[in-house]
Enzyme design. Sequence first.
Site, PDB file in Angstrom:
ATOM      1  N   HIS A   1      -8.512   1.403  -1.279  1.00  0.00           N
ATOM      2  CA  HIS A   1      -8.303   0.520  -2.442  1.00  0.00           C
ATOM      3  C   HIS A   1      -9.619   0.020  -3.042  1.00  0.00           C
ATOM      4  O   HIS A   1      -9.723  -1.112  -3.499  1.00  0.00           O
ATOM      5  CB  HIS A   1      -7.371  -0.649  -2.083  1.00  0.00           C
ATOM      6  CG  HIS A   1      -6.047  -0.186  -1.561  1.00  0.00           C
ATOM      7  ND1 HIS A   1      -5.112   0.440  -2.358  1.00  0.00           N
ATOM      8  CD2 HIS A   1      -5.510  -0.222  -0.308  1.00  0.00           C
ATOM      9  CE1 HIS A   1      -4.056   0.770  -1.625  1.00  0.00           C
ATOM     10  NE2 HIS A   1      -4.275   0.381  -0.390  1.00  0.00           N
TER      11      HIS A   1
ATOM     12  N   SER B   1       0.841  -1.208   0.000  1.00  0.00           N
ATOM     13  CA  SER B   1       0.000   0.000   0.000  1.00  0.00           C
ATOM     14  C   SER B   1       0.872   1.252   0.000  1.00  0.00           C
ATOM     15  O   SER B   1       1.687   1.433  -0.900  1.00  0.00           O
ATOM     16  CB  SER B   1      -0.984  -0.033   1.170  1.00  0.00           C
ATOM     17  OG  SER B   1      -1.934   1.006   1.064  1.00  0.00           O
TER      18      SER B   1
END
Length: 269
Positions: free
Chosen positions: A156, A39
């Site tokens: 996301h 991430s």
Amino acid sequence: RAGGRGGGASGLPRGAAEAPLGSVSPQVVERCVAAAGYSVGEFAALVFAGALGFAEALYAVKVRAEAMQKASEAVPSGMLSVVGRREANYKFACLEARKHCESLGIENPVCTVSNYLFPDSRVIAGHLQALEFLQENARKYYFKRTKMLPVSGAFHTRLMEPAVEPLAEVLKSIEIQKPLLCVYSNVDGKKYMHSKHIQKLLVKQVVSPVLWEQTMHSVYERKQGTEFPYTYEVGPGNQLGAILKQCNLKAWKQYKHVDALEDEETADT
């Protein structure tokens, strides 16, 4: 590993001696063959690989975080960690959760896999009502364990679309170089090819699932009998090491966690 949840950068040097990082750091850097970050940790991996300057990356991360937080505040949403049985069908479970949300009057509900961690482990993100529905019906979908993550939004997923433009604008304004070593993207689990590729996928990553399990397979794919490289997880926590153990036990045997704070304390003394 970059600070905060979702950070992470793994250097994968070939043949470095097993020892505290301080005594092998020149070899670790010179022999490193690949890097990956989970991430927001992807920015750390790209800084390590020379693709981004540290100050510019830090500014981009700040803009990204503020934009994602603003997007989170627009819709009650979150993330649910799930460990499933072999029979678990995550896409079907998410589909039924979205139908449940529609029955509550929620238009265009979001419920989708946002993080692929290791076999039988996923993070599902979306509207809170969808995640609550999955928790209540965990047995039906063959989920062994579910746990709400302490985050403010559905990262996301397309609920983060308002954060895309601010990050895109920042990345257009900073210099991005071709990495000096292989860096793997969260978006497709493949190597970044050039600077425009990095710019495009870092933006796409905000609204795309983190394919960490797939990335681990790409990083450690090798012919049978080929030696695995040493792997270093740098920063607080060893979550990525725990995931690596589930994805590839042989690779994990060459894994070492390096806590940056411990290294600083050693230098101070």
